[in-house]
Scaffold this active site. Structure first.
Site, mmCIF file in Angstrom:
data_model
loop_
_atom_site.group_PDB
_atom_site.id
_atom_site.type_symbol
_atom_site.label_atom_id
_atom_site.label_comp_id
_atom_site.label_asym_id
_atom_site.label_seq_id
_atom_site.Cartn_x
_atom_site.Cartn_y
_atom_site.Cartn_z
ATOM 1 N N CYS A 1 0.848 -1.185 0.000
ATOM 2 C CA CYS A 1 0.000 0.000 0.000
ATOM 3 C C CYS A 1 0.889 1.243 0.000
ATOM 4 C CB CYS A 1 -0.876 -0.007 1.252
ATOM 5 S SG CYS A 1 -1.844 -1.505 1.398
ATOM 6 N N ARG B 1 2.635 2.382 -7.488
ATOM 7 C CA ARG B 1 2.714 1.137 -6.711
ATOM 8 C C ARG B 1 1.527 0.218 -6.984
ATOM 9 N NH1 ARG B 1 5.894 2.213 -1.856
ATOM 10 N NH2 ARG B 1 4.633 0.807 -0.604
ATOM 11 N N TRP C 1 -3.516 -1.727 -1.609
ATOM 12 C CA TRP C 1 -3.354 -2.927 -2.441
ATOM 13 C C TRP C 1 -3.875 -4.049 -1.552
ATOM 14 C CZ3 TRP C 1 -2.203 -4.549 -7.269
ATOM 15 C CH2 TRP C 1 -1.830 -5.875 -7.455
ATOM 16 N N ASN D 1 0.444 0.096 6.156
ATOM 17 C CA ASN D 1 1.010 -0.718 5.073
ATOM 18 C C ASN D 1 1.653 -1.923 5.744
ATOM 19 O OD1 ASN D 1 2.030 -1.748 2.734
ATOM 20 N ND2 ASN D 1 3.743 -0.326 2.589
ATOM 21 N N GLY D 2 1.179 -3.129 5.427
ATOM 22 C CA GLY D 2 1.770 -4.338 6.023
ATOM 23 C C GLY D 2 0.693 -5.379 6.262
ATOM 24 N N GLU E 1 13.018 -20.624 -17.138
ATOM 25 C CA GLU E 1 12.669 -19.272 -16.681
ATOM 26 C C GLU E 1 13.787 -18.291 -17.015
ATOM 27 O OE1 GLU E 1 10.203 -17.706 -15.944
ATOM 28 O OE2 GLU E 1 10.888 -15.920 -14.895
ATOM 29 N N LYS F 1 13.208 -14.964 -19.336
ATOM 30 C CA LYS F 1 13.565 -13.611 -18.879
ATOM 31 C C LYS F 1 14.451 -12.929 -19.909
ATOM 32 C CE LYS F 1 11.121 -12.706 -15.765
ATOM 33 N NZ LYS F 1 10.261 -13.696 -16.232
ATOM 34 N N GLU G 1 12.434 -12.108 -23.194
ATOM 35 C CA GLU G 1 11.386 -11.075 -23.146
ATOM 36 C C GLU G 1 11.954 -9.704 -22.793
ATOM 37 O OE1 GLU G 1 8.305 -11.627 -20.243
ATOM 38 O OE2 GLU G 1 9.628 -12.601 -18.841
ATOM 39 N N HIS H 1 21.003 -35.125 -27.363
ATOM 40 C CA HIS H 1 19.990 -35.661 -28.299
ATOM 41 C C HIS H 1 19.629 -34.648 -29.374
ATOM 42 C CE1 HIS H 1 19.566 -39.133 -25.705
ATOM 43 N NE2 HIS H 1 19.525 -38.301 -24.678
ATOM 44 N N LYS I 1 1.244 -7.012 -19.498
ATOM 45 C CA LYS I 1 1.451 -7.538 -18.141
ATOM 46 C C LYS I 1 0.482 -8.693 -17.866
ATOM 47 C CE LYS I 1 3.060 -8.098 -14.113
ATOM 48 N NZ LYS I 1 4.327 -8.863 -14.053
HETATM 49 C C1 AGP Z 1 6.565 -13.540 -17.403
HETATM 50 O O1 AGP Z 1 7.702 -12.708 -17.237
HETATM 51 C C2 AGP Z 1 5.554 -12.950 -18.374
HETATM 52 N N1 AGP Z 1 5.170 -11.660 -17.995
HETATM 53 C C3 AGP Z 1 4.421 -13.924 -18.657
HETATM 54 O O2 AGP Z 1 4.994 -15.140 -19.090
HETATM 55 C C4 AGP Z 1 3.465 -14.242 -17.481
HETATM 56 O O3 AGP Z 1 4.137 -15.032 -16.518
HETATM 57 C C5 AGP Z 1 2.260 -15.024 -18.040
HETATM 58 O O4 AGP Z 1 1.597 -14.208 -18.973
HETATM 59 C C6 AGP Z 1 1.287 -15.476 -16.946
HETATM 60 O O5 AGP Z 1 0.741 -14.361 -16.310
HETATM 61 P P1 AGP Z 1 -0.094 -14.603 -14.950
HETATM 62 O O6 AGP Z 1 0.853 -15.187 -13.953
HETATM 63 O O7 AGP Z 1 -0.594 -13.244 -14.558
HETATM 64 O O8 AGP Z 1 -1.205 -15.561 -15.262
#
Ligand code: AGP
Length: 608
Positions: free
Chosen positions: A2, A27, A74, A98-99, A481, A485, A488, A504, A603
């Site tokens: 928050c 935030r 939040w 906040n907490g 992962e 990272k 993207e 393989h 996002k």
């Molecule tokens: C991860 O860095 C990406 N932003 C993307 O793969 C994300 O994890 C995926 O779209 C799932 O989103 P969610 O966890 O909000 O469902």
């Protein structure tokens, strides 16, 4: 997280507080509110929605005030709503928080038995009534001190008293609070951006510290009232950096928030008397946990990588079969769901279309559904039979970082709870697993303190065309992962692969231009990974080793070595991913890209 702010001084307090809340909007929040002294008492205005909605309510306010507090919420306890929005109040106190207060339910029960009535589901309202309990007889400062002794959990509080309307008190424990010293007044806020345009002279309060402010001056003490001398610092951030709490990008800020996000996700979930996981936090009865025959974990992207790691944790600790699916594939493969199956959706946003569709299909087929989600009241959380919230706070950067490590920690907690319910874990083993978990925030902090090593690595590799990330066992999903990272954030092609699979086919890619990042765990599999490293080395590939400090085997001559602290095999993913997040970030920055808003990405992917 928050956003909180308070002001007392010669200027228009309400205007300053609203302005401060605007500077905290980054935030992320779902409701907002203010309280201000109107000359005879306190007016409180709060609403679900944005600050502009709050301003509509304030538009006919004519009085100016010399003291005010404000809050952007939040939600963590109690859905986003007008009545759950802060400030919260009692007969004598108005405050913003906040907490997370771990023992708020116990305190609430005690206060109700004393005749107190509540108007919200929040933990914050409990604090207002608890201070009131003492403030009937004692002065404001003493009442706050007595109440603080009863609170367990994380809190940054800014409080006003109806009996002492010109006094503002701020306290901090495990949640940031900064004190601003202006020419015409004093500020308290969760973050510098809230008041930086008015003063750059600040005191960063430490845990266990309290500041008592009146328009004449201020005193800083510890929670027992012992006076403290604190250094006043001068902030030299740029305005844009200010909006990111001093970091250049939200992504870097959120990578650095991981110790707090992990600690907040753990908070309230451990029974420290029995050193066990509170199964009620998963909203699944022990009988249900005992009767589960099979678990499906379904997600997208980074959340799917968490699902893959969760499979290792659950199957090895609780011995329950786990199937992991990409959400976009799940419902089209005509999954066989039977009575007693549990479907777990992992989703930071709780709004990912593919994950919601899979969750709905699983529910239609008769599975019990659990959502592991970071947004209170999100669709996935509302539609699931049970929900376990990660408490990583709003994740603004498109690349998921702190939400991912909070998801891993949530799956770890779930695995222990499930294993305990099915009597697969002895008391000592359970205690050790929990002890290991409680040390993770400081171990992540240890890694973050060495981020310059990763920045130097980024400098070496920021112009390569392709990258390989290789791991075995529970570190294979972390290789995936790490590759995601990098892809993207820096737009460099990167592949995550099971290290044992290289021979393989993919090993044909290896030459002196292709760097491979190897994740080397402390367990038995490390010997296999070390021989995989030899395979790449003999073919002239560049090799970056990311290893546990517990790996003491002699390494072949490689190009770079990065170490992370030792932990158990199920928590190694949480530590190993942090350097990979930093590597992607610093390479993306060196390549001049918008690391917070990478091209073509959103996002939350709310369309199929
Ligand atoms: C991860 O860095 C990406 N932003 C993307 O793969 C994300 O994890 C995926 O779209 C799932 O989103 P969610 O966890 O909000 O469902």
């Amino acid at each position: 997280m928050c956003g909180i702010i308070g002001y007392t001084g010669k200027d228009d307090a309400l205007e300053i507080v609203i302005e401060g809340l605007r500077h905290l909007e980054y935030r992320g929040y779902d409701s907002a509110g203010v309280a201000f002294f109107n000359g005879t008492g306190f007016d409180i205005m709060r609403c679900k929605g944005k600050i502009r909605d709050l301003e509509v309510h304030l538009s006919d306010i004519k009085t100016t005030s010399s003291i005010a507090i404000g809050h952007t919420r939040w939600a963590t306890h109690g859905i986003p709503s007008d009545h759950n929005a802060h400030p919260h109040s009692s007969d004598t106190v108005v405050l913003v928080h906040n907490g997370i207060i771990e023992n708020y339910m116990d305190l609430k029960g005690e206060l109700i038995s004393l005749g107190y009535q509540f108007t919200s589901e929040t933990d914050t309202e409990v604090i207002a009534h608890l201070i009131d309990l003492y403030h009937k007889e004692k002065d404001f400062e003493e009442s706050v001190r007595l109440a603080l002794k009863r609170l367990r959990g994380a809190f940054a509080l800014v409080m006003l008293s109806k009996r002492y309307p010109h006094m503002m008190i701020g306290v901090r424990k495990d949640s940031p609070l900064v004190f601003g010293i202006g020419d015409d007044g004093y500020y308290l806020a969760s973050d510098v951006p809230a008041f930086m345009q008015r003063t750059r002279r600040v005191i960063f309060l430490e845990d266990g510290e309290m500041v008592i402010v009146t328009s004449e001056g201020y005193r800083i003490t510890n929670f027992d009232g012992v006076p403290l001398e604190k250094e006043v610092q001068q902030i030299n951030w740029s305005p844009t950096m200010a909006d990111k709490g001093g970091y250049k990008h939200f992504m870097l800020k959120e990578i650095h928030e991981q110790p707090r996000a992990i600690a907040d996700t753990i908070m309230g979930r451990i029974n420290y008397n029995t050193m066990s996981v509170k199964t009620e936090e998963f909203m699944l009865a022990t009988d249900t946990l005992r009767s589960i025959k099979r678990i499906f974990i379904v997600a997208c992207g980074t959340s799917w990588h968490a699902a893959l790691a969760g499979k290792y944790m659950i199957e090895q600790l609780a011995r329950v079969p786990v199937e992991v699916d990409l959400a976009s594939e799940f419902r089209y493969r005509l999954p066989i769901i039977e009575e007693g199956d549990l479907f777990i959706a992992i989703t930071q946003s709780g709004e990912t279309a593919d994950t919601l569709a899979a969750q709905r299909e699983a529910k239609r087929l008769g599975a019990k559904t659990l959502s592991i989600c970071n947004v209170l009241g999100a669709t996935s959380a509302r539609e699931a039979d049970a929900v376990f919230y990660t408490h990583s706070g709003p994740e603004i950067g498109v690349a998921s970082t702190k939400a991912f490590t909070s998801q891993l920690v949530s799956l770890y907690l779930f695995s222990i709870a499930l294993a305990e319910a099915r009597e697969k874990l002895g008391r000592d083993r359970c205690r050790t697993l929990i002890d290991d978990l409680l040390k993770i925030p400081e171990k992540v902090e240890w890694i973050l303190k060495r981020e310059e090593e990763i920045e130097r690595l980024a400098k070496i590799y920021s112009n390569v065309k392709n990258f390989l990330y290789l791991g075995r066992g529970i570190l294979y999903p972390i290789a995936l992962e790490g590759a995601l990272k990098l892809k993207e954030i820096s737009y460099i092609h990167a592949e995550g692969y099971a290290a044992g699979e290289m021979k393989h086919g993919p090993i044909a890619l290896v030459d002196e231009y292709l760097p491979s990042v190897f994740l080397v765990q402390a367990g038995e599999l490390r010997k296999k990974v070390l021989s995989n490293i030899e395979e790449i080395k003999t073919r002239g590939g560049k090799i970056i080793v990311l290893k546990s400090s517990a790996v003491v085997d002699p390494l072949p001559e490689v190009d770079n070595i990065i170490e992370v602290p030792e932990t158990n095999e199920y928590l190694e993913p949480v530590l190993m991913v942090v350097p990979l997040q930093l590597l992607a970030y610093y390479i993306g920055v060196r390549r001049g890209y918008d690391v917070d808003q990478p091209r073509n990405l959103a996002k939350s992917v709310t369309v199929e």
